[in-house]
Design a protein around this motif. Structure first.
Motif, PDB file in Angstrom:
ATOM      1  N   ALA A  11     -22.795  45.583  18.561  1.00  0.00           N
ATOM      2  CA  ALA A  11     -22.085  44.440  17.983  1.00  0.00           C
ATOM      3  C   ALA A  11     -20.735  44.238  18.676  1.00  0.00           C
ATOM      4  CB  ALA A  11     -21.888  44.654  16.482  1.00  0.00           C
ATOM      5  N   ALA A  12     -20.041  45.324  18.954  1.00  0.00           N
ATOM      6  CA  ALA A  12     -18.772  45.231  19.663  1.00  0.00           C
ATOM      7  C   ALA A  12     -18.974  44.692  21.073  1.00  0.00           C
ATOM      8  CB  ALA A  12     -18.094  46.598  19.706  1.00  0.00           C
ATOM      9  N   GLY A  13     -20.049  45.135  21.730  1.00  0.00           N
ATOM     10  CA  GLY A  13     -20.340  44.657  23.080  1.00  0.00           C
ATOM     11  C   GLY A  13     -20.575  43.164  23.134  1.00  0.00           C
ATOM     12  N   ARG A  14     -21.205  42.626  22.121  1.00  0.00           N
ATOM     13  CA  ARG A  14     -21.428  41.170  22.061  1.00  0.00           C
ATOM     14  C   ARG A  14     -20.085  40.432  22.035  1.00  0.00           C
ATOM     15  NH1 ARG A  14     -25.658  37.833  19.992  1.00  0.00           N
ATOM     16  NH2 ARG A  14     -26.786  39.670  19.224  1.00  0.00           N
ATOM     17  N   ALA A  38     -10.366  41.198  23.484  1.00  0.00           N
ATOM     18  CA  ALA A  38     -11.662  41.869  23.425  1.00  0.00           C
ATOM     19  C   ALA A  38     -11.520  43.269  22.844  1.00  0.00           C
ATOM     20  CB  ALA A  38     -12.294  41.939  24.812  1.00  0.00           C
ATOM     21  N   ASP A  39     -10.471  44.012  23.264  1.00  0.00           N
ATOM     22  CA  ASP A  39     -10.202  45.335  22.688  1.00  0.00           C
ATOM     23  C   ASP A  39     -10.058  45.229  21.172  1.00  0.00           C
ATOM     24  OD1 ASP A  39      -8.935  47.244  25.227  1.00  0.00           O
ATOM     25  OD2 ASP A  39      -8.831  45.078  25.471  1.00  0.00           O
ATOM     26  N   GLU A  40      -9.272  44.253  20.746  1.00  0.00           N
ATOM     27  CA  GLU A  40      -8.940  44.125  19.333  1.00  0.00           C
ATOM     28  C   GLU A  40     -10.143  43.685  18.507  1.00  0.00           C
ATOM     29  OE1 GLU A  40      -5.797  41.433  20.013  1.00  0.00           O
ATOM     30  OE2 GLU A  40      -4.327  43.001  20.504  1.00  0.00           O
ATOM     31  N   ARG A  41     -10.908  42.724  19.006  1.00  0.00           N
ATOM     32  CA  ARG A  41     -12.097  42.270  18.275  1.00  0.00           C
ATOM     33  C   ARG A  41     -13.124  43.386  18.183  1.00  0.00           C
ATOM     34  NH1 ARG A  41     -13.665  36.340  20.794  1.00  0.00           N
ATOM     35  NH2 ARG A  41     -11.593  35.385  20.660  1.00  0.00           N
ATOM     36  N   ALA A  42     -13.345  44.072  19.291  1.00  0.00           N
ATOM     37  CA  ALA A  42     -14.344  45.136  19.304  1.00  0.00           C
ATOM     38  C   ALA A  42     -13.950  46.254  18.355  1.00  0.00           C
ATOM     39  CB  ALA A  42     -14.516  45.672  20.722  1.00  0.00           C
ATOM     40  N   GLU A  43     -12.677  46.631  18.357  1.00  0.00           N
ATOM     41  CA  GLU A  43     -12.257  47.712  17.463  1.00  0.00           C
ATOM     42  C   GLU A  43     -12.421  47.312  16.005  1.00  0.00           C
ATOM     43  OE1 GLU A  43      -9.170  50.445  18.596  1.00  0.00           O
ATOM     44  OE2 GLU A  43      -8.098  49.977  16.727  1.00  0.00           O
ATOM     45  N   ALA A  44     -12.086  46.095  15.663  1.00  0.00           N
ATOM     46  CA  ALA A  44     -12.237  45.642  14.280  1.00  0.00           C
ATOM     47  C   ALA A  44     -13.697  45.709  13.842  1.00  0.00           C
ATOM     48  CB  ALA A  44     -11.698  44.217  14.140  1.00  0.00           C
ATOM     49  N   ILE A  45     -14.611  45.330  14.713  1.00  0.00           N
ATOM     50  CA  ILE A  45     -16.036  45.374  14.398  1.00  0.00           C
ATOM     51  C   ILE A  45     -16.495  46.813  14.178  1.00  0.00           C
ATOM     52  CG2 ILE A  45     -18.344  45.042  15.398  1.00  0.00           C
ATOM     53  CD1 ILE A  45     -17.134  42.506  16.765  1.00  0.00           C
ATOM     54  N   ILE A  46     -16.095  47.697  15.075  1.00  0.00           N
ATOM     55  CA  ILE A  46     -16.506  49.095  14.962  1.00  0.00           C
ATOM     56  C   ILE A  46     -15.942  49.725  13.691  1.00  0.00           C
ATOM     57  CG2 ILE A  46     -16.297  51.383  16.010  1.00  0.00           C
ATOM     58  CD1 ILE A  46     -16.215  49.875  18.753  1.00  0.00           C
ATOM     59  N   VAL A  81     -12.680  56.477  18.679  1.00  0.00           N
ATOM     60  CA  VAL A  81     -13.162  55.162  19.103  1.00  0.00           C
ATOM     61  C   VAL A  81     -12.275  54.623  20.223  1.00  0.00           C
ATOM     62  CG1 VAL A  81     -13.474  52.742  18.432  1.00  0.00           C
ATOM     63  CG2 VAL A  81     -14.145  54.582  16.851  1.00  0.00           C
ATOM     64  N   ASP A  82     -12.900  54.272  21.320  1.00  0.00           N
ATOM     65  CA  ASP A  82     -12.247  53.459  22.350  1.00  0.00           C
ATOM     66  C   ASP A  82     -13.078  52.184  22.439  1.00  0.00           C
ATOM     67  OD1 ASP A  82     -11.078  52.245  24.509  1.00  0.00           O
ATOM     68  OD2 ASP A  82     -10.989  54.049  25.731  1.00  0.00           O
ATOM     69  N   PRO A  83     -12.579  51.082  21.900  1.00  0.00           N
ATOM     70  CA  PRO A  83     -13.399  49.870  21.816  1.00  0.00           C
ATOM     71  C   PRO A  83     -13.686  49.232  23.164  1.00  0.00           C
ATOM     72  CG  PRO A  83     -11.152  49.377  21.198  1.00  0.00           C
ATOM     73  CD  PRO A  83     -11.234  50.876  21.336  1.00  0.00           C
ATOM     74  N   LEU A  84     -12.799  49.474  24.138  1.00  0.00           N
ATOM     75  CA  LEU A  84     -12.995  48.907  25.472  1.00  0.00           C
ATOM     76  C   LEU A  84     -12.340  49.838  26.487  1.00  0.00           C
ATOM     77  CD1 LEU A  84     -13.935  46.773  27.442  1.00  0.00           C
ATOM     78  CD2 LEU A  84     -11.983  45.349  26.792  1.00  0.00           C
ATOM     79  N   ASP A  85     -13.120  50.763  27.001  1.00  0.00           N
ATOM     80  CA  ASP A  85     -12.622  51.672  28.025  1.00  0.00           C
ATOM     81  C   ASP A  85     -12.848  51.028  29.386  1.00  0.00           C
ATOM     82  OD1 ASP A  85     -11.591  54.061  29.075  1.00  0.00           O
ATOM     83  OD2 ASP A  85     -13.587  54.848  29.415  1.00  0.00           O
ATOM     84  N   GLY A  86     -11.813  51.053  30.214  1.00  0.00           N
ATOM     85  CA  GLY A  86     -11.902  50.350  31.483  1.00  0.00           C
ATOM     86  C   GLY A  86     -11.383  48.932  31.372  1.00  0.00           C
ATOM     87  N   THR A  87     -10.275  48.767  30.643  1.00  0.00           N
ATOM     88  CA  THR A  87      -9.713  47.426  30.462  1.00  0.00           C
ATOM     89  C   THR A  87      -9.343  46.793  31.805  1.00  0.00           C
ATOM     90  OG1 THR A  87      -8.903  47.997  28.253  1.00  0.00           O
ATOM     91  CG2 THR A  87      -7.906  46.094  29.322  1.00  0.00           C
ATOM     92  N   LYS A  88      -8.865  47.612  32.748  1.00  0.00           N
ATOM     93  CA  LYS A  88      -8.517  47.059  34.064  1.00  0.00           C
ATOM     94  C   LYS A  88      -9.760  46.509  34.770  1.00  0.00           C
ATOM     95  CE  LYS A  88      -4.409  49.909  34.792  1.00  0.00           C
ATOM     96  NZ  LYS A  88      -3.775  50.969  35.602  1.00  0.00           N
ATOM     97  N   GLU A  89     -10.890  47.223  34.634  1.00  0.00           N
ATOM     98  CA  GLU A  89     -12.136  46.721  35.209  1.00  0.00           C
ATOM     99  C   GLU A  89     -12.532  45.406  34.540  1.00  0.00           C
ATOM    100  OE1 GLU A  89     -11.585  50.407  36.849  1.00  0.00           O
ATOM    101  OE2 GLU A  89     -11.618  50.018  34.705  1.00  0.00           O
ATOM    102  N   PHE A  90     -12.401  45.374  33.225  1.00  0.00           N
ATOM    103  CA  PHE A  90     -12.718  44.177  32.447  1.00  0.00           C
ATOM    104  C   PHE A  90     -11.880  42.985  32.913  1.00  0.00           C
ATOM    105  CE2 PHE A  90     -11.816  41.491  28.729  1.00  0.00           C
ATOM    106  CZ  PHE A  90     -13.094  41.192  28.295  1.00  0.00           C
ATOM    107  N   ASP A  96     -18.023  47.687  35.028  1.00  0.00           N
ATOM    108  CA  ASP A  96     -18.121  49.060  34.555  1.00  0.00           C
ATOM    109  C   ASP A  96     -17.058  49.374  33.502  1.00  0.00           C
ATOM    110  OD1 ASP A  96     -16.403  48.688  36.689  1.00  0.00           O
ATOM    111  OD2 ASP A  96     -16.754  50.649  37.590  1.00  0.00           O
ATOM    112  N   PHE A  97     -17.074  48.587  32.408  1.00  0.00           N
ATOM    113  CA  PHE A  97     -16.267  48.865  31.224  1.00  0.00           C
ATOM    114  C   PHE A  97     -17.221  49.217  30.087  1.00  0.00           C
ATOM    115  CE2 PHE A  97     -16.872  44.295  31.711  1.00  0.00           C
ATOM    116  CZ  PHE A  97     -17.481  43.944  30.525  1.00  0.00           C
ATOM    117  N   THR A  98     -16.710  49.973  29.109  1.00  0.00           N
ATOM    118  CA  THR A  98     -17.610  50.527  28.096  1.00  0.00           C
ATOM    119  C   THR A  98     -17.004  50.494  26.701  1.00  0.00           C
ATOM    120  OG1 THR A  98     -16.756  52.768  28.495  1.00  0.00           O
ATOM    121  CG2 THR A  98     -18.726  52.110  29.727  1.00  0.00           C
ATOM    122  N   VAL A  99     -17.906  50.610  25.734  1.00  0.00           N
ATOM    123  CA  VAL A  99     -17.570  50.853  24.326  1.00  0.00           C
ATOM    124  C   VAL A  99     -17.877  52.324  24.052  1.00  0.00           C
ATOM    125  CG1 VAL A  99     -18.069  50.254  21.929  1.00  0.00           C
ATOM    126  CG2 VAL A  99     -18.227  48.495  23.719  1.00  0.00           C
TER     127      VAL A  99
END
Length: 260
Positions: A11-14, A38-46, A81-90, A96-99
């Protein structure tokens, strides 16, 4: 629990890909690292998923910690929880960024998921073993296969950070006879070891526990290990550290089938 981690990560990935495709707005945190919506939305979902399923388990999440929301974890199992690891890649439109979500028990990452939404793959690790998942464009898992570290002979293949290389890393690669290495961002480095695509990941740079826990859980489940420079398994739940902040990691080396 791992099934819930999978649901939350997908869900966070979406939400992350929605921002990725439309273009993120970037701000800079107090520690000079970038953060996006994206970091903030993903973390809230998780966090919403975790709160409903496991209301009594403390959750240490990157953006919440940055906002001063740090639960008590001493002597307790907890979730990182790291909602978006690889923010610089993002931000730079690399995929190659991950949840990352991981359960810590007695200082050990015992279950975790690393999901790379732009690549359509996820990695799970638990006491039952490690798996690689294929995820389609509808965020449905279409394939699961067991993975394990490889046993190798000769010069090891290393995996190194794309954004955080260092002279110490170069020296390690040279001293250990590494003739070939793969460069990739985020916690996918652990996953390449876990699925037998590489043998060692040295990290001589600062990381936080939420950066490493999920990938470390997958690697350990696949038969590998992450060691501090003292030769001991990397511990989690590090608070009240004399020389660094809570949940900061020391330098480490992650190994696949060969450990040094």
């Amino acid at each position: 629990m791992l099934a819930l981690f999978e649901t939350a990560a997908l869900a966070a990935g979406r939400a992350i890909l929605d921002v990725y495709n439309s273009g993120p707005n970037v701000t800079i945190k107090a520690d000079a690292s970038p953060v996006t919506e994206a970091d903030e939305r993903a973390e809230a979902i998780i966090l919403e998923h975790l709160a409903k399923a496991f209301p009594d388990i403390p959750v240490v999440a990157e953006e919440a910690v940055a906002a001063g929301q740090i639960p008590q974890t001493a002597g307790r199992n907890f979730i990182l929880v790291d909602p978006l690891d690889g923010t610089k890649e993002f931000i730079n439109k690399r995929d190659d960024f991950t949840v990352n979500i991981a359960l810590i028990e007695a200082g050990v990452p015992v279950a975790g998921i690393v999901y790379a939404p732009a690549k359509g793959v996820a990695y799970l690790g638990s006491r039952a073993g490690a798996e690689k998942l294929t995820v389609d464009a509808d965020f449905t898992v279409t394939d699961r296969k067991a993975i394990a570290v490889r046993r190798h002979e000769g010069a090891p293949i290393a995996v190194a950070s794309r954004s955080h290389n260092s002279p110490e890393t170069e020296a390690f690669l040279r001293d250990n006879g590494v003739a070939d290495y793969k460069s990739v961002g985020s916690s996918l480095k652990f996953c390449l070891l876990a699925e037998g695509e590489a043998d060692v990941y040295p990290r001589f740079g600062r990381t936080m526990e939420w950066d490493t826990a999920a990938g470390d859980a997958v690697l350990r489940a696949a038969g590998g290990i992450t060691l501090g420079l003292d030769g001991e398994p990397l511990p989690y739940g590090k608070i009240n550290q004399a020389t660094d902040s809570d949940f900061a990691n020391p330098f480490f080396v992650a190994w696949g089938g060969k450990r040094g």
